[in-house]
Design a protein around this motif. Structure first.
Motif, PDB file in Angstrom:
ATOM      1  N   PRO A  16       0.296  -1.018   0.034  1.00  0.00           N
ATOM      2  CA  PRO A  16       0.476  -0.036  -0.246  1.00  0.00           C
ATOM      3  C   PRO A  16       0.594   1.496   0.098  1.00  0.00           C
ATOM      4  O   PRO A  16       1.533   1.142   0.626  1.00  0.00           O
ATOM      5  N   LYS A  17       0.257   2.265  -0.971  1.00  0.00           N
ATOM      6  CA  LYS A  17       1.047   3.492  -0.630  1.00  0.00           C
ATOM      7  C   LYS A  17       1.086   4.678   0.544  1.00  0.00           C
ATOM      8  O   LYS A  17       2.256   4.992   0.811  1.00  0.00           O
ATOM      9  N   LYS A  18       0.649   3.800   2.100  1.00  0.00           N
ATOM     10  CA  LYS A  18       0.526   4.651   2.650  1.00  0.00           C
ATOM     11  C   LYS A  18       1.629   4.345   3.594  1.00  0.00           C
ATOM     12  O   LYS A  18       2.239   4.655   4.095  1.00  0.00           O
ATOM     13  N   LEU A  19       2.478   3.113   3.696  1.00  0.00           N
ATOM     14  CA  LEU A  19       3.798   2.557   4.166  1.00  0.00           C
ATOM     15  C   LEU A  19       4.771   3.427   4.263  1.00  0.00           C
ATOM     16  O   LEU A  19       5.043   3.970   3.060  1.00  0.00           O
ATOM     17  N   PRO A  20       4.915   3.057   5.225  1.00  0.00           N
ATOM     18  CA  PRO A  20       6.379   4.587   5.361  1.00  0.00           C
ATOM     19  C   PRO A  20       7.611   3.416   4.947  1.00  0.00           C
ATOM     20  O   PRO A  20       8.658   3.241   5.619  1.00  0.00           O
ATOM     21  N   ILE A  21       7.751   3.123   3.949  1.00  0.00           N
ATOM     22  CA  ILE A  21       8.637   2.405   3.267  1.00  0.00           C
ATOM     23  C   ILE A  21       9.504   3.335   1.959  1.00  0.00           C
ATOM     24  O   ILE A  21       9.196   4.194   1.558  1.00  0.00           O
ATOM     25  N   ARG A  22      10.666   2.555   2.308  1.00  0.00           N
ATOM     26  CA  ARG A  22      12.032   2.568   0.628  1.00  0.00           C
ATOM     27  C   ARG A  22      12.302   0.999   0.475  1.00  0.00           C
ATOM     28  O   ARG A  22      12.604   0.718   0.847  1.00  0.00           O
ATOM     29  N   PRO A  23      11.361   0.066  -0.735  1.00  0.00           N
ATOM     30  CA  PRO A  23      12.036  -0.853  -0.385  1.00  0.00           C
ATOM     31  C   PRO A  23      13.314  -0.939  -0.984  1.00  0.00           C
ATOM     32  O   PRO A  23      13.962  -0.431  -2.194  1.00  0.00           O
ATOM     33  N   THR A  24      14.063  -1.904  -1.419  1.00  0.00           N
ATOM     34  CA  THR A  24      15.377  -2.255  -1.642  1.00  0.00           C
ATOM     35  C   THR A  24      15.107  -2.345  -3.491  1.00  0.00           C
ATOM     36  O   THR A  24      14.281  -3.502  -3.871  1.00  0.00           O
ATOM     37  N   THR A  25      15.584  -1.924  -4.466  1.00  0.00           N
ATOM     38  CA  THR A  25      15.601  -2.313  -5.516  1.00  0.00           C
ATOM     39  C   THR A  25      16.030  -3.124  -6.027  1.00  0.00           C
ATOM     40  O   THR A  25      16.493  -4.590  -5.151  1.00  0.00           O
ATOM     41  N   ASP A  26      15.070  -3.948  -6.575  1.00  0.00           N
ATOM     42  CA  ASP A  26      15.787  -5.106  -7.271  1.00  0.00           C
ATOM     43  C   ASP A  26      16.979  -5.366  -7.621  1.00  0.00           C
ATOM     44  O   ASP A  26      17.643  -6.311  -7.296  1.00  0.00           O
ATOM     45  N   LYS A 153      25.468   6.015  -0.544  1.00  0.00           N
ATOM     46  CA  LYS A 153      26.964   5.798  -0.300  1.00  0.00           C
ATOM     47  C   LYS A 153      27.058   7.015   0.092  1.00  0.00           C
ATOM     48  O   LYS A 153      28.187   7.170  -0.019  1.00  0.00           O
ATOM     49  N   THR A 154      25.976   8.047   0.483  1.00  0.00           N
ATOM     50  CA  THR A 154      26.330   9.436   0.887  1.00  0.00           C
ATOM     51  C   THR A 154      27.143   9.928   2.559  1.00  0.00           C
ATOM     52  O   THR A 154      27.665  10.097   2.766  1.00  0.00           O
ATOM     53  N   THR A 155      26.792   7.983   3.351  1.00  0.00           N
ATOM     54  CA  THR A 155      27.352   7.972   4.228  1.00  0.00           C
ATOM     55  C   THR A 155      28.032   6.943   4.361  1.00  0.00           C
ATOM     56  O   THR A 155      27.660   5.307   4.754  1.00  0.00           O
ATOM     57  N   PRO A 156      29.067   6.471   4.419  1.00  0.00           N
ATOM     58  CA  PRO A 156      30.132   5.107   4.884  1.00  0.00           C
ATOM     59  C   PRO A 156      30.033   4.916   6.213  1.00  0.00           C
ATOM     60  O   PRO A 156      30.605   5.801   7.003  1.00  0.00           O
ATOM     61  N   TYR A 169      25.681  -0.073  -5.088  1.00  0.00           N
ATOM     62  CA  TYR A 169      24.662  -0.788  -6.104  1.00  0.00           C
ATOM     63  C   TYR A 169      23.666   0.730  -6.558  1.00  0.00           C
ATOM     64  O   TYR A 169      23.015   1.040  -5.856  1.00  0.00           O
ATOM     65  N   GLY A 170      23.958   1.003  -7.603  1.00  0.00           N
ATOM     66  CA  GLY A 170      23.277   2.605  -7.524  1.00  0.00           C
ATOM     67  C   GLY A 170      24.218   3.544  -6.380  1.00  0.00           C
ATOM     68  O   GLY A 170      24.933   3.530  -6.188  1.00  0.00           O
ATOM     69  N   GLY A 171      23.273   3.758  -5.644  1.00  0.00           N
ATOM     70  CA  GLY A 171      22.917   4.823  -4.467  1.00  0.00           C
ATOM     71  C   GLY A 171      23.404   4.057  -3.274  1.00  0.00           C
ATOM     72  O   GLY A 171      22.889   4.438  -2.486  1.00  0.00           O
ATOM     73  N   SER A 172      22.871   2.425  -3.282  1.00  0.00           N
ATOM     74  CA  SER A 172      22.569   2.009  -2.707  1.00  0.00           C
ATOM     75  C   SER A 172      23.853   1.138  -2.328  1.00  0.00           C
ATOM     76  O   SER A 172      24.812   0.699  -2.989  1.00  0.00           O
TER      77      SER A 172
END
Length: 179
Positions: A16-26, A153-156, A169-172
């Motif tokens: 659901p869009k209301k979940l406070p999430i940022r899923p790991t990209t595929d 990647k901005t927080t080593p 992997y990209g920005g992660s």
């Protein structure tokens, strides 16, 4: 999001869009599980997913044969969604609705693998507290346990205790911590 491999390969899960999430990209998830697949027998793992969100990582472990999975998140709707999805998939995920820090301070269980995907706006001190609690409270099994933290990647995190490796992997970034 979709499950990359295993019993539920290609299964799409729509949170659901209301979940406070940022899923790991595929792409990031596939890279991580390629590493883990060459290191672990999933059927023997006892996994803890901190900041579980939608349960994206839990489903991937379950799809690959892991049957001992615990998901911790402080948001009721996240836990509810994980319970509904795992029931629909016919898998068992032990869900705990609790703040991650409170859980780590009070739990007395150890795991082979702990995955943490905290909010990307965490400070280095917040990441460090997770690492310290996991190791100080002995939440990892001796000599074999690994903590994996997903972060921007901005927080080593390479300066933190127990750091052993990282994969980008990209920005992660996935940072690995071991004794």
């Amino acid at each position: 999001m979709r499950i990359i491999s295993g019993k539920f390969k290609s299964k799409r899960i729509t949170a659901p869009k209301k979940l406070p999430i940022r899923p790991t990209t595929d792409i990031a998830k596939e890279g991580l599980f390629n590493i883990l697949n060459n290191t672990y027998n999933f059927t023997e793992l006892n996994v803890l997913d901190l900041f579980a969100g939608s349960g994206n990582i839990c489903y991937e472990f379950a799809s690959r044969g892991c049957s001992q999975i615990t998901a911790v998140d402080k948001h009721y709707n996240c836990i509810k969604f994980i319970n509904q999805t795992s029931s629909a998939l016919g898998i068992q995920i032990n869900t705990i609705k609790k703040d991650v820090y409170t859980y780590l301070k009070s739990a007395n269980q150890s795991f082979n693998l702990i995955f943490a995907d905290p909010p990307y706006d965490f400070t280095i001190d917040q990441f460090e507290e997770i690492v310290q609690l996991v190791f100080d409270q002995k939440h990892l099994k001796e000599d074999e346990g690994v903590l994996i933290i997903e972060h921007p990647k901005t927080t080593p995190l390479s300066s933190l205790a127990y750091f052993s490796d990282e994969r980008r992997y990209g920005g992660s970034v996935f940072s690995f911590f071991k004794k």
